[in-house]
Design an enzyme around this catalytic site. Structure first.
Site, short mmCIF file in Angstrom:
data_model
loop_
_atom_site.label_atom_id
_atom_site.label_comp_id
_atom_site.label_asym_id
_atom_site.label_seq_id
_atom_site.Cartn_x
_atom_site.Cartn_y
_atom_site.Cartn_z
N GLU A 145 24.45 24.80 64.15
CA GLU A 145 24.48 25.45 63.11
C GLU A 145 23.40 25.87 62.58
O GLU A 145 22.45 25.26 62.34
CB GLU A 145 25.41 24.53 61.88
CG GLU A 145 25.31 25.33 60.52
CD GLU A 145 26.14 26.78 60.36
OE1 GLU A 145 27.25 27.09 61.09
OE2 GLU A 145 25.51 27.49 59.93
N ILE A 196 42.88 31.66 50.43
CA ILE A 196 44.43 32.13 50.75
C ILE A 196 44.97 31.96 52.05
O ILE A 196 44.25 32.32 53.00
CB ILE A 196 44.46 33.56 50.44
CG1 ILE A 196 44.00 33.99 48.81
CG2 ILE A 196 46.00 34.10 50.54
CD1 ILE A 196 43.89 35.54 48.54
N HIS A 252 47.47 32.79 54.63
CA HIS A 252 48.46 33.80 54.61
C HIS A 252 49.71 33.68 55.29
O HIS A 252 49.69 32.48 55.91
CB HIS A 252 47.79 35.17 55.43
CG HIS A 252 46.71 35.82 54.41
ND1 HIS A 252 46.89 36.54 53.48
CD2 HIS A 252 45.29 35.76 54.57
CE1 HIS A 252 46.03 36.74 53.00
NE2 HIS A 252 44.92 36.31 53.53
N VAL A 262 20.85 29.55 67.47
CA VAL A 262 20.89 29.75 69.24
C VAL A 262 20.03 31.05 69.47
O VAL A 262 20.52 32.25 68.57
CB VAL A 262 22.31 29.65 69.60
CG1 VAL A 262 22.41 30.30 70.93
CG2 VAL A 262 23.03 28.41 69.22
N LYS A 303 43.55 44.32 53.58
CA LYS A 303 44.95 43.99 52.52
C LYS A 303 44.40 44.43 50.92
O LYS A 303 45.13 44.43 50.13
CB LYS A 303 44.89 42.51 52.57
CG LYS A 303 45.35 42.02 53.62
CD LYS A 303 45.97 40.63 53.79
CE LYS A 303 44.54 39.90 54.00
NZ LYS A 303 44.65 40.01 55.74
N ILE A 324 37.23 36.69 64.52
CA ILE A 324 37.93 35.74 63.66
C ILE A 324 37.61 36.10 62.35
O ILE A 324 37.16 35.24 61.57
CB ILE A 324 37.80 34.54 64.23
CG1 ILE A 324 37.51 33.96 65.66
CG2 ILE A 324 38.91 33.62 63.61
CD1 ILE A 324 38.85 34.31 66.57
N SER A 367 43.88 30.86 58.19
CA SER A 367 45.22 30.49 58.06
C SER A 367 45.45 30.03 59.52
O SER A 367 46.49 29.32 59.80
CB SER A 367 46.14 31.74 57.64
OG SER A 367 45.58 32.22 56.47
N CYS A 371 31.03 21.20 33.03
CA CYS A 371 31.80 22.25 33.10
C CYS A 371 33.04 21.70 34.19
O CYS A 371 34.24 21.89 34.03
CB CYS A 371 31.33 23.47 33.61
SG CYS A 371 29.97 24.01 32.65
N CYS A 402 28.76 27.23 33.39
CA CYS A 402 27.49 27.45 33.23
C CYS A 402 26.84 27.63 34.60
O CYS A 402 25.31 27.75 34.66
CB CYS A 402 26.92 26.25 32.37
SG CYS A 402 26.26 24.58 33.27
#
Lengths: 485, 164
Positions: free
Chosen positions: A36, A52, A54, A177, A255, A341, A347, A408, A443
Site C-alpha cells: 500500500e 452507502i 447500494h 509499486v 447517481k 471498481i 457494495s 465530541c 471540533c
C-alpha cells in the site's frame, strides 16, 4: 531498507477491495503480502466512500456491476456481522423532482427488478413525506429501495485487514509499486520503493492507479477516468434530517448529489461527479460546493451551509467501459486485474473477493485451506458502543477507558491505545481518526489533536515531531519551541 | 483534590475563569456543597495557554498574563476548600439534574446536583465551518490548538506561518 521478498500472492492496494480479497485468501495455506502506498488501510478511493450499500437497481442489466452489486448487497449483513461491524439496512430513496420524472422512476424500478433487486416500490408524495419528513414538499414521489443500507466503511476495511493480518498476511505500508516484472509472459512480481517483491500471483487492486500498474506489465487497454466527488459533513444536531440516503433521479454522469445519514450519526451531502485530469487532486472548491449545496437544498431545504463541520473529496476510478473489469489475462499469466471498481464497488466487495478466489482456483493455483487460520475475527468495539456493565468492566481492567480524549465523539484514551497496538497498528493521526473516530466530530480535532499526538508519541516511542498526519512529509509539528537554550 | 460526595448543592462544569468565579461566588454566598469539574488536569482553563499579558486590568488593576490571572482565582478557590475533580469529563446531564462523569480516578459515576452551572467555554469553528476550501494537509490549526501546542506542550507548529 531494500530487500527481496517472496510471496505466493501479492496484492497491490489496501482499500476495501484489496483488504477483503486479502481476508478471503488468508484462510488458505499461502504467503500473502499487501503493498500500500499510503501509511494505513482505506486511504485511497475507499477513504472518501460515504458507506452507502447500494441495492443494485442503478446498473444496466447484464453488467458485472449489476450482478455483483445485487449479490454483494445480499451478503452484506453477514459480511459485516462476521467482523463485528455494524450494518444498518435503512433503505434508500430516489426522488423525482418533477412529475415528468416519475416515468424515470418506473424505468429504474423495472431495471432493478431485472437485476434481481427485491422490494422496490414507487411511493407518492404523501408516503415520501411520511418516511422523510424533511424532504422538500414540492417533490413528486420516489422509488423506495428497502434493501439498501449503510456501513462504516473505515471500520469495515480495517476489520478485514486486521482479520487478514491475524491470519499472517503481511501489510507493507508507505510503499509504492513502480512497475511490474514480467518474464516469459509470466508475472514475476513488482518493483517497489522498498525493493523487489516476487510472487506467483499478483492482484492489482490499486484503484485509481490500477490502469497505470497494468500498463507497466505490458498490458494495453486498461485505464481510468478519474471523477472527483465532494462531500460536506453537517453538525450532529442535524441528526435525523434524513433517515436514509436520498438521491434525485440519476443523470448520465452518475447517481448525482445525495443527502444521507452516515454510520456515525452525521448527515452528509455531496457526491457530485466531476471529471478531473489529476487523480491525486482531493481539493474541495467553492464552485463545486455552490453547485452541490444548491442541489442538496433542493432535496432537503433544511440543510444549512453554516453548520458544516468538515469537507472532503475523493476520486472514483471509473473504467472506460463504465463497468467493473475483473479478469486474469492469458499474457502475462499469474496476474489478476481489478480495474474500474468505482461505485458500487463497496457494495460488491463481499462477492468480488469470492470471485477473485474462484479465478485463482480456476487455473492459476491450487488452494488448500489451512486449519490453523482463524475463520472468524471481530474488530474490537469502541468503548462508546458498549453497554453499561461492559463499560464498568473495561474501566476496571484499564483506567484509560475512563479518560475521554475526544469529547465530541466520546473516544477514550483506551480506544486510542488499543488502535495503536491493534493487528494493523494505527500509527498516524489520520489512522487513529479513521479507526476510532477521534477528531472527526464537531471540533474536527481542535481539542484532541494535541492529546492524540501525545499518546502516539508515547506509545510509538517517537518524538512528537516524528508523528505524521498521514505518512511521510505530513508531520504535525516541526520540533520543540525552545531549542539550544 | 478531595473525595467527592454523592450529592452537591451546586455542580459547576468547567474550571476556566467563569467556572472558578462561579464556584467562589457560590461558596461565598452560602452554598455548602459545591463541586467544580474540569476535563483538563489543571485548573484555569484556556487562560493557562494565554501567556501574553493584558489580563486583570479592570479586576485587579494589574497587567497580568493568563496563568497569572488564573492563579489569583485558583488561590481564592483553593482557600475556600471547594471540592473539585480534574481529568474528568461530563458525559451527560439529565433533566433530573443527575451528572454522569468519567475519569480514571472515579470511573463512571453519577452525581446529583441541586443546581448545575455550565461554564464550558466554547469550541473553535472549524475551517470547513468557515468555508475555507482547498486541500487538507497537515499543519493547519485553529488558533487555540496552535496556542496550546506552542505554549503548553512546547511544540512548534511550523517555521513559516500564515495566520488567516
Amino acid at each position: 531498507m531494500k530487500s527481496d521478498k517472496k510471496y505466493d500472492i501479492l496484492i497491490i492496494g489496501a482499500g476495501v477491495i484489496g483488504c477483503s480479497i486479502a481476508r478471503s485468501l488468508s484462510y488458505y495455506d499461502l504467503r500473502i503480502g499487501v503493498i500500500e502506498k499510503s501509511s494505513y488501510v482505506c486511504s485511497g478511493q475507499s477513504k472518501a466512500n460515504g458507506g452507502i450499500i447500494h441495492a443494485g437497481h442503478n446498473s444496466k442489466p447484464g453488467t458485472l456491476k449489476a450482478r455483483l452489486n445485487v449479490m454483494g448487497n445480499r451478503m452484506f449483513p453477514k459480511f459485516c456481522s462476521d467482523m463485528g461491524v455494524e450494518f444498518k439496512k435503512i433503505g434508500m430513496m430516489v426522488v423525482a423532482d418533477k412529475a415528468e420524472k416519475v416515468p424515470a422512476l418506473e424505468a429504474l424500478k423495472a431495471q432493478g427488478i431485472i437485476n434481481g433487486v427485491i422490494g422496490l416500490r414507487i411511493i407518492g408524495k404523501e408516503e415520501l413525506l411520511r418516511l422523510e419528513p424533511n424532504i422538500a414538499p414540492s417533490l413528486s414521489g420516489a422509488l423506495f429501495i428497502p434493501s439498501a443500507g449503510m456501513v462504516n466503511v473505515h471500520r469495515l476495511v480495517i476489520a478485514s485487514a486486521e482479520h487478514a493480518a491475524v491470519n499472517g498476511v503481511d501489510f507493507i505500508f508507505n510503499n509504492r509499486v513502480r512497475k511490474l516484472m514480467v518474464e516469459d509472459d509470466k508475472l514475476k512480481g513488482a518493483v517497489t520503493d522498498k525493493g523487489k517483491f516476487y510472487s506467483k500471483i499478483l492482484i492489482n487492486c490499486a484503484g485509481t492507479e490500477s490502469g497505470k500498474i497494468a500498463n507497466s506489465a505490458g498490458l494495453k487497454g486498461y485505464s481510468i477516468i478519474p471523477r472527483k466527488g465532494e462531500y460536506y459533513i453537517l453538525d450532529k444536531k442535524y441528526r435525523g434530517l434524513v433517515r436514509r440516503p436520498c438521491f434525485f433521479t440519476p443523470n448520465p454522469e452518475g447517481k448525482g448529489v445525495t443527502v444521507f445519514p452516515s454510520s456515525n450519526g452525521n448527515v452528509l451531502f455531496g457526491g457530485n461527479s466531476i471529471k478531473v485530469e489529476d487523480s491525486t487532486d482531493f481539493s474541495t472548491t467553492k464552485k463545486d460546493f455552490d453547485q452541490v449545496y444548491k442541489k442538496a437544498q433542493k432535496l432537503v431545504p433544511g440543510i444549512a451551509g453554516k453548520e458544516i463541520i468538515g469537507a472532503f473529496a475523493g476520486i472514483r476510478s471509473t473504467s472506460t467501459s463504465h463497468d467493473f473489469i475483473i479478469e486474469a489475462p492469458h499474457k502475462p499469466s499469474g496476474f489478476i486485474i481489478l480495474n474500474g471498481i468505482d461505485s458500487p464497488g463497496l457494495s460488491s466487495a463481499p462477492v468480488i473477493s469470492e470471485h477473485v478466489t474462484s479465478l485463482i482456483k480456476d487455473g492459476l493455483m491450487d488452494l488448500r485451506k489451512d486449519p490453523n487460520k482463524k475463520h472468524t475475527y471481530k474488530i474490537k468495539p469502541l468503548f462508546r458502543e458498549l453497554g453499561p456493565v461492559e463499560k464498568e468492566l473495561w474501566i476496571k481492567k484499564d483506567k484509560r477507558f475512563a479518560r475521554i480524549v475526544c469529547r465530541c465523539e466520546e473516544i477514550t484514551e483506551g480506544d486510542i491505545v488499543s488502535a495503536i497496538h491493534s493487528p494493523i497498528p494505527a500509527e498516524t493521526i489520520d489512522a487513529v481518526k479513521f479507526k476510532t473516530w477521534a477528531g472527526a466530530g464537531r471540533c474536527q480535532g481542535g481539542f484532541d489533536l494535541e492529546r492524540v499526538l501525545h499518546i502516539l508519541s508515547r506509545e510509538c516511542c517517537l518524538p512528537p515531531e516524528n508523528i505524521t498526519k498521514n505518512g511521510q512529509g505530513s508531520n504535525v509539528v516541526t520540533g520543540k519551541t525552545k531549542v539550544g537554550l | 483534590m478531595s473525595r467527592t460526595k454523592q450529592k452537591y448543592d451546586i455542580v459547576i462544569i468547567g474550571a476556566g475563569p467563569a467556572g472558578l468565579a462561579a464556584a467562589i461566588s457560590a461558596k461565598e454566598n452560602g452554598a455548602e456543597d459545591v463541586l467544580l469539574i474540569e476535563r483538563l488536569d489543571c485548573l484555569g482553563g484556556i487562560l493557562q495557554q494565554c501567556i501574553h499579558p493584558g489580563f486583570g486590568l479592570k479586576k485587579f488593576r494589574l497587567y497580568l498574563t493568563g496563568p497569572e490571572y488564573a492563579k489569583k482565582y485558583i488561590d481564592s478557590f483553593l482557600k475556600l476548600k471547594i471540592d473539585y475533580l480534574l481529568d474528568t469529563c461530563v458525559l451527560e446531564v439529565t433533566p433530573f439534574k443527575k451528572v454522569l462523569v468519567t475519569s480514571p480516578t472515579t470511573g463512571l459515576k453519577t452525581l446529583e446536583a441541586g443546581s448545575i452551572i455550565f461554564a464550558m467555554g466554547c469550541r473553535e469553528r472549524t475551517r470547513a465551518n468557515l468555508n475555507i476550501f482547498g486541500d487538507r494537509p497537515a499543519g493547519i490549526f485553529t488558533a487555540g490548538t496552535a496556542q496550546r501546542l506552542i505554549n503548553i506542550e512546547g511544540l512548534m507548529v511550523g517555521k513559516e506561518i500564515i495566520i488567516l
